[in-house]
Design an enzyme around this catalytic site. Sequence first.
Site, PDB file in Angstrom:
ATOM      1  N   HIS A  53       8.789  -0.069   0.127  1.00  0.00           N
ATOM      2  CA  HIS A  53       7.747  -0.123   1.062  1.00  0.00           C
ATOM      3  C   HIS A  53       7.047   1.233   1.165  1.00  0.00           C
ATOM      4  O   HIS A  53       5.821   1.431   1.495  1.00  0.00           O
ATOM      5  CB  HIS A  53       8.256  -0.588   2.621  1.00  0.00           C
ATOM      6  CG  HIS A  53       7.123  -0.833   3.349  1.00  0.00           C
ATOM      7  ND1 HIS A  53       7.306  -0.543   4.961  1.00  0.00           N
ATOM      8  CD2 HIS A  53       5.848  -1.069   3.331  1.00  0.00           C
ATOM      9  CE1 HIS A  53       6.259  -0.787   5.391  1.00  0.00           C
ATOM     10  NE2 HIS A  53       5.119  -1.157   4.561  1.00  0.00           N
ATOM     11  N   GLU A  56       4.901   1.957  -1.662  1.00  0.00           N
ATOM     12  CA  GLU A  56       3.502   1.359  -1.645  1.00  0.00           C
ATOM     13  C   GLU A  56       2.730   2.173  -0.795  1.00  0.00           C
ATOM     14  O   GLU A  56       1.428   2.128  -1.177  1.00  0.00           O
ATOM     15  CB  GLU A  56       3.800  -0.147  -1.329  1.00  0.00           C
ATOM     16  CG  GLU A  56       2.733  -0.943  -0.935  1.00  0.00           C
ATOM     17  CD  GLU A  56       2.673  -1.489   0.530  1.00  0.00           C
ATOM     18  OE1 GLU A  56       1.797  -1.331   1.513  1.00  0.00           O
ATOM     19  OE2 GLU A  56       3.659  -2.290   0.658  1.00  0.00           O
ATOM     20  N   HIS A  57       3.007   2.577   0.349  1.00  0.00           N
ATOM     21  CA  HIS A  57       2.179   3.386   1.178  1.00  0.00           C
ATOM     22  C   HIS A  57       1.600   4.610   0.635  1.00  0.00           C
ATOM     23  O   HIS A  57       0.532   4.970   0.459  1.00  0.00           O
ATOM     24  CB  HIS A  57       2.565   3.638   2.626  1.00  0.00           C
ATOM     25  CG  HIS A  57       2.909   2.540   3.641  1.00  0.00           C
ATOM     26  ND1 HIS A  57       2.399   2.813   4.718  1.00  0.00           N
ATOM     27  CD2 HIS A  57       3.394   1.313   3.464  1.00  0.00           C
ATOM     28  CE1 HIS A  57       2.436   1.796   5.542  1.00  0.00           C
ATOM     29  NE2 HIS A  57       3.167   0.908   4.644  1.00  0.00           N
ATOM     30  N   GLU A 134       5.451   1.964  12.862  1.00  0.00           N
ATOM     31  CA  GLU A 134       5.697   0.479  12.548  1.00  0.00           C
ATOM     32  C   GLU A 134       7.089  -0.205  12.838  1.00  0.00           C
ATOM     33  O   GLU A 134       7.242  -1.176  13.317  1.00  0.00           O
ATOM     34  CB  GLU A 134       5.230   0.181  11.146  1.00  0.00           C
ATOM     35  CG  GLU A 134       3.934   0.474  10.943  1.00  0.00           C
ATOM     36  CD  GLU A 134       3.557   0.092   9.380  1.00  0.00           C
ATOM     37  OE1 GLU A 134       4.501  -0.199   8.578  1.00  0.00           O
ATOM     38  OE2 GLU A 134       2.377   0.113   8.924  1.00  0.00           O
TER      39      GLU A 134
END
Length: 808
Positions: A53, A56-57, A134
């Site tokens: 993840h 991806e950022h 988040e």
Amino acid sequence: MPAPAHPHYRQLTLANGLRVSLRHAPRLKRCAAVLRVAAGSHDAPLAWPGLAHFLEHLLFLGTERFATSEGLMAFVQRHGGQVNASTRERTTDFFCEVPASNFADALERLGDMLAHPRLDMDDQLREREVLQAEFIAWSQDAQAQHQRAMLEGLAADHPLRGFHAGNRETLPVPRTDFQQSLREFYGEFYQSGQMFLSLAGTQSLDELQALAEQFGAGLRSGARRLQAAPPALLNSGQSGYQYVARQRLHQLIACNAPREALDFLCTWLNASAPGGLLAQLKTRQWATALEAKVLYQFAGQALLEVDVTLANDGPQQAASIEAMLYDWLSFFAHSDWAALRNEYALLIARQQQINGALALARQDSEQLEPRLSDEHCRALKTLLDSLRLAPAKISWQLAPNNPFLQPAAKAPHAGLIRGQTSAHRGLRTFAQDRSRGRRDLSSLTFSHVLPDDSEEGALYLHWRLDCTLQGDFFTRLANTLQPLRENARQAGITLSFETVGTDWLVKMIGAHEPIPAVVEQLAQSLAQPDTNLWQEILPSPAPMIAIRELLKALPACCAGTLPDKAPTNLDDLPGMWSNARWQGFAAGLPTACELAIKQAAARLPGQPATLESTPMPICGQHLWHEVSTDSSDTALLLFCPAPTQTLADEARWRLLAHIIQAPFYQHLRVERQVGYAVFSGIRQFNGQTGLLFGAQSPHMAREDVLGHIQAFLKQLPDLIGAHEDLGNLVLARQLEAQALPTTQAAELLWQAQLAGHRSDYLEQLNQAIQTCTRQDLLSGAQQLNQAAGGWRCVANGAPVAGSWLTPS
């Protein structure tokens, strides 16, 4: 499985191993790309949860060739498209949708960010803080924690039970071994053999293939590798389990069946028609809603979830609900699926007919067959047999055929009645005169700005009640329309409802062919709602993050209305409709469809009328609306209406929004680390155009979040001065009728009608944007900072210090 040969579809593998799907659809107004990497959160090293993840950022943070301000996200947003990415268990998707003229440039940026990420250390440290924010929100979100607890029934070593989003603790950026793992993961999976590219657009298949080959040439070549198979989903001897908490029952079933077969099963399991599972549960007052879906699927494993929203007595009936589910599955397993397969084929065909470019590209990236084959049915039969179901005890019924999926009956020839021929045209009878004059529908406006040769259109129906007993009236009314809404969705029409005070708006957007029939059914359902559906226990609203709660409340805040909690009885309905007035607006419809809609609309309840839509002016005022949310995060919206409703002011506001969007996101989210859900853009309510800024922060106070927004706005003159090209032409092209997707075009034209603009609104707005000067924008920025049109702040807390007023 690959899709079968189709004249508008092609699938191939390039020399470097990149697998590609291409779809040519001349009806599309935009083009889309989905790049799927066969690697997800479950493929990351166990030592570093969230690494996939995190990567991806990082890929969105610019390259040597394209800085962040010129990268994929900024480029797509600047051209009015949409862009995002998603990391799932075993895949990571990057996707974008843009006008055809910008497609090659968007693909170039997508390829460059995948092939040449900077992975700069300072960027990593900043982006880790975004994931930390988040994570805090996730850890406080009751729904997310509920989901995590639900999966604790899986085998202890299955990765679905783990944490994979990443946070400050699991992503030790400065450590050498972490950096080595990050680069190894990127090198192993982000190469051509591990990728699948799906393109959908108006270009020919050969042109799309040329774009795919150019894209693939920039990727690192590599061989496709097998992802490690996961351990068993459940402990030995288990086929599923049940989890009950917070008025929700989750029945989870582990299975091994193709996705196509499971989607077919879920379609009929979710049907709300009488005689189905949900209808039976509602009759017993055990449940208010049901949704079956495939929660996970990989390497022969699938986890089917049946999510039941329970009524008050539902938790005590968990065992009985489980028994009813398996009883229904037994009935379904022994049913004749021939009619259902035909209906399902119509449903899939209709979705293909109206799906936009991004939806088509995403569908193709799944590599599913576009039909339910005999092999799929055999696999589903095998799955149901493996459950060792007892003979069904309840008299179940299959959902009836969806009437909106059938071809519409041809409308009678205009101007003739029974017994007449074309020779009688012009001869009128008393009966004709009386039928034609039975109702004035001048309040139903048909716009011809959009081309009527497409397969999509839109219809807006707006009611206003002249009574005070609205209470839960619209909520219960919408509940009685759920079967209609479900059938409309399957037939390619999105049917939605919006309520502000005593105003109720019904939107129908999608395939135009069934719209007249949907209006016909709507008229019947409004005049005589289903008594059982009206009296049902209403399901609790789905929980939302705080910023979404504010967005939901914003229209009512702008209208200055407060909900009346007085209950409404079904007996009150005739009196309510007798005092109601309504108006309608449609766009993109062919003449035959317009005529059929007029005939159906004549039976709508209430009186046709032109309704006044005058926004409340708040020029120079600072108004604060406090909205309660369950989150401890700070969530805040700042809505800044244009000073007037003139096209000149709207053009300035739209051009300001165009310039602001990327820098605002970069400044607050990346540089200032305010939090997440940071956005800006244009919004319209009741014909009023405004700039909207929003952010949610887990660590900043309201005054600090608002302070960052205000500080950014003060820098607007410098930002405007730094732009050599203000983007007039780019923005104007996005607002041309032939370039706008039906949903956006219809909303623009509807808001223009509410604002009292002429039918050539889009042309005039286009011209106003093109002629807007730098001085006009500087003047607009000054008016924005001075709150010339007013400022309206919606937040989940009390007003901050300053000149804020609280509306009474």
